[in-house]
Design an enzyme around this catalytic site. Structure first.
Site, PDB file in Angstrom:
ATOM      1  N   LYS A   1       0.823  -1.225   0.000  1.00 35.18           N
ATOM      2  CA  LYS A   1       0.000   0.000   0.000  1.00 35.18           C
ATOM      3  C   LYS A   1       0.849   1.263   0.000  1.00 35.18           C
ATOM      4  CE  LYS A   1       0.220  -2.159   3.904  1.00 35.18           C
ATOM      5  NZ  LYS A   1      -0.197  -3.483   4.285  1.00 35.18           N
TER       6      LYS A   1
ATOM      7  N   GLU B   1      -4.993  -6.056  -4.957  1.00 38.65           N
ATOM      8  CA  GLU B   1      -6.068  -6.428  -4.030  1.00 38.65           C
ATOM      9  C   GLU B   1      -5.540  -6.640  -2.613  1.00 38.65           C
ATOM     10  OE1 GLU B   1      -9.702  -6.901  -4.903  1.00 38.65           O
ATOM     11  OE2 GLU B   1      -9.426  -6.490  -2.791  1.00 38.65           O
TER      12      GLU B   1
ATOM     13  N   GLY C   1      -6.476  -7.041   3.442  1.00 36.35           N
ATOM     14  CA  GLY C   1      -6.030  -8.436   3.379  1.00 36.35           C
ATOM     15  C   GLY C   1      -6.809  -9.211   2.343  1.00 36.35           C
TER      16      GLY C   1
ATOM     17  N   ILE D   1     -10.027  -9.546   2.067  1.00 37.86           N
ATOM     18  CA  ILE D   1     -11.367  -9.035   1.759  1.00 37.86           C
ATOM     19  C   ILE D   1     -11.356  -8.473   0.352  1.00 37.86           C
ATOM     20  CG2 ILE D   1     -13.192  -7.445   2.455  1.00 37.86           C
ATOM     21  CD1 ILE D   1     -11.698  -7.147   5.158  1.00 37.86           C
TER      22      ILE D   1
ATOM     23  N   GLU E   1       3.980  -4.088  15.586  1.00 34.82           N
ATOM     24  CA  GLU E   1       5.416  -4.200  15.343  1.00 34.82           C
ATOM     25  C   GLU E   1       6.202  -3.487  16.437  1.00 34.82           C
ATOM     26  OE1 GLU E   1       6.658  -4.001  11.392  1.00 34.82           O
ATOM     27  OE2 GLU E   1       4.642  -4.150  10.577  1.00 34.82           O
TER      28      GLU E   1
ATOM     29  N   LYS F   1      -4.046   3.401   2.840  1.00 36.82           N
ATOM     30  CA  LYS F   1      -5.133   2.587   2.301  1.00 36.82           C
ATOM     31  C   LYS F   1      -6.316   3.431   1.845  1.00 36.82           C
ATOM     32  CE  LYS F   1      -3.764  -1.461   5.003  1.00 36.82           C
ATOM     33  NZ  LYS F   1      -3.895  -2.099   6.333  1.00 36.82           N
TER      34      LYS F   1
END
Lengths: 432, 432
Positions: free
Chosen positions: A102, A126, A131, A133, A187, A202
């Site tokens: 992204k 995609e 993820g 979806i 993270e 996103k």
């Protein structure tokens, strides 16, 4: 017919992709026509959870993007460089691109799509949002008949997990973050997630697809969840809201005044709203269009399996087109991005929304009068003013406004801040 | 390039389709390349909520499916005939087909797809399931990398509205049905909806796509909601469930034992399940696959706008392929259906599921012992036995079983029915 792919990166998602391709039984028959030709990795000696012939591996990623045998380059490195350069070089060499990156698309999408359209190759992504979806392809294809009014998403699983835990366990941000890091949901450097940067990448991509124009990533207004406190979650709950990190694109496509709001921030969501019940690491994207009304897509937004499912679906999509379209050099228009203009973004001061604000103050009866006066002067109309708790001898007052211009609200606040009776304004949040 | 469509039917959905095509601003630019060439209607004199040139209209539908100028025939008549014959004739004449007719596809899909594949034309049907919710195309494309484990849907808005009203208003079936008919949410003859036939058509289509095999519509096990009572909704609530009409396809694709359960029935859904909160006329389809995990699609499952959105997306999809693929005669494999084998269906007696049963009985302490004995004899293990209420001097006992074979459960019931202490067994429902 067989189609050859080169994988750039064999981390979590890359391993997931390879597992699907090596185990085609019970999947779409097209999978059998895809072979892994090369795999680019950082280290050849690492032990891996997948059995691929050592001959396939290389640490020279350039070799993959220029390999004449490869039809599709699958970029799963993440980050900006060398991803951007490798994608551009692959395009230059006539490769189709599948990526789940992204960040690189949100920032360099224009450059990448311009090059791809010139070269007559596809760039599919995609896996970059939500993820597994399916949301990118539906926005391009199934929802294309609509004028999109809004796209509102919970698109970052880490922050949704943190907020869900804070809500359900009445825990504080720092404790939940530490726990999420231990569980692998966050993270070591959580900045991209908790500061909303990943969600901003996103929504920039989704907005560009849904509203049919280019979007500059740096123009997305972005607030993360560090300032969300257990106190506010509790007040929100009492007022009938759940706090979620929402990524919002809202516009009036087809309208003459054609402007787009683009923002990521923690938001009070009414408990009855479809997004209010999306918990844990799940993602959901709610799209509203005319004449469609609302549709929502829901699922796990990250992880080996879901993202690999999306990446392989993109590979299959290209293979399907190539195997039917002969050597036609005209790209399938619903799979490409050819936006020429930039979306006209609404500056955040011009945003109209409801606000939630929490004040700590010394003198309650006096303050409520002052608040009313200052808000009224700046045309901010209040939906409710509630005095609920106390903190260290200071009274807490929570205010929810009607729809107001953000600029007016901010002016009122700066006036209120200077009032003697006001100790501080610990929280300001928007309300959906 | 311009593409010409012929509309068969100009009812609610047909009008919605025409409205989108006549008002392309702010929608995908491809819409501008689609023109309405002919419109087939039953009556030329009817006044309509859309301004189309009278020259376009005809009552001779045959003319449309044989018109050499028409590229795509859009069938929105509904019902089996003349839809089936017109679709076949259109295919014979080289037209691509877009339809929202679940009944004709569920029953004659095999005949229609065989003809279409021979003629090299597409048959798309996004509008047939879930209104404007993109689910057909995602199943064919985005989820194709997965082994699908299950597809579970609330795919009939009428019954979901009725059950929601019965739950929220504590009302009886007949009253809510009458109200739904007044509001236009249920038809004068509600059979197709309340008896589950519409849902069965839809799950037959979804199962065929998701599990990659043909399905005989008459093999779908089907129970409607007429026997669901307010009493059961109330008991279900106390036990932590909501009653929903679910359409279920569950299998083990890729497995050697490769069998498929296919069924429509009212079901007790745990309140925490994603489908439990889908209320009113909304639809939702939950797909579970490997390695994807769960994804859910949610939206309005019917109505002019949503279904028209799906139909136009299919038209656009064909136009996109035609405008890029030149005159290649090879169909794009992810848009076609080429299943050769039939799915191997599990007979309902072999189904393993949990059950809910309500007994009216004369002698409580004695009965509980007898129930235990009879169930035990047929290897039905009980999760809970609750005696909650009374009706006309009869005690009500509610039983929830663990996972059991349906055949065993039925045998136990027929034994229990003959017990002196048992007055009747008013409800038997399955539990998700």
């Amino acid at each position: 017919m067989a189609f050859k792919i080169g994988l750039l990166g064999l981390g979590t998602v890359g391993t997931g992709v390879a597992k699907i391709l090596l185990d085609p039984v019970g999947r779409n028959p097209l999978i059998k026509e895809i072979t892994i030709e090369r795999v680019g990795v950082r280290s050849l000696s690492k032990t891996r959870d997948i059995s691929l012939s050592p001959d396939l591996f290389t640490t020279t990623l350039e070799e993959i993007v220029t390999d004449p045998d490869i039809d599709i380059v699958v970029e799963l490195l993440g980050g900006l460089e060398p991803s951007r350069s490798l994608i551009l070089k692959a395009i230059e060499n006539g490769k189709h691109i599948v990526t789940a990156n992204k960040a690189v698309i949100a920032r360099y999408g224009e450059e990448i799509y311009t090059a791809a359209n010139e070269a007559g190759v596809y760039v599919l992504l995609e896996g970059a949002v939500g993820g597994g979806i399916p949301v990118i392809k539906p926005l391009k294809q199934s929802l294309g008949a609509n004028r999109i009014n809004s796209i509102i998403g919970i698109v970052n699983g880490t922050t949704n997990y943190i907020l869900t835990q804070m809500t359900q366990e009445k825990a504080d941000f720092d404790d939940v973050l530490a726990e999420a890091q231990k569980l692998g949901y966050a993270e070591a450097d959580p900045t991209a997630d908790v500061d909303g940067l990943d969600a901003a990448d996103k929504i920039a991509i989704l907005a560009s697809l849904g509203f049919g124009g280019r979007v500059k990533r740096e123009d997305v207004y972005c607030e993360g969840i560090r300032q969300v406190s257990a106190v506010d979650i509790n007040y929100a709950d009492r007022l009938g809201f759940i706090i979620k990190l929402l990524a919002i694109a809202k516009g009036s496509k087809g309208d003459a005044s054609d402007t787009l709001e683009l923002r990521v921030h923690p938001t009070l969501v009414p408990k009855t709203h479809p997004l209010a019940s999306i918990n844990g690491v799940y993602n959901a994207i709610l799209v509203e269009g005319e004449p469609l009304g609302q549709v929502m897509f829901f699922g796990r937004g990250a992880g080996e399996g879901p993202t690999a499912s999306a990446v392989v679906s993109d590979i299959m999509n290209i293979v399907a087109i190539l195997s039917s379209g002969g050597d036609s050099k005209t790209l399938e228009p619903l799979l490409t991005c050819t936006h020429q203009h930039y979306c006209n973004l609404t500056p955040i001061e011009a945003l109209e929304t409801r606000f939630y604000a929490r004040f700590l103050c010394r003198d309650v009866p006096g303050v409520i009068g002052h608040l009313g006066t200052s808000f009224g002067k700046h045309r901010v109309s209040l939906e409710s003013v509630v005095q609920i708790g106390f903190q260290d001898n200071l009274a807490e007052i929570v205010v929810v406004t009607h729809n107001v211009k953000e600029g007016n609200f901010r002016q009122a606040l700066s006036e209120i801040e200077s009032l003697e009776a006001i100790h501080s304004i610990p929280s300001i949040l928007r309300v959906l």
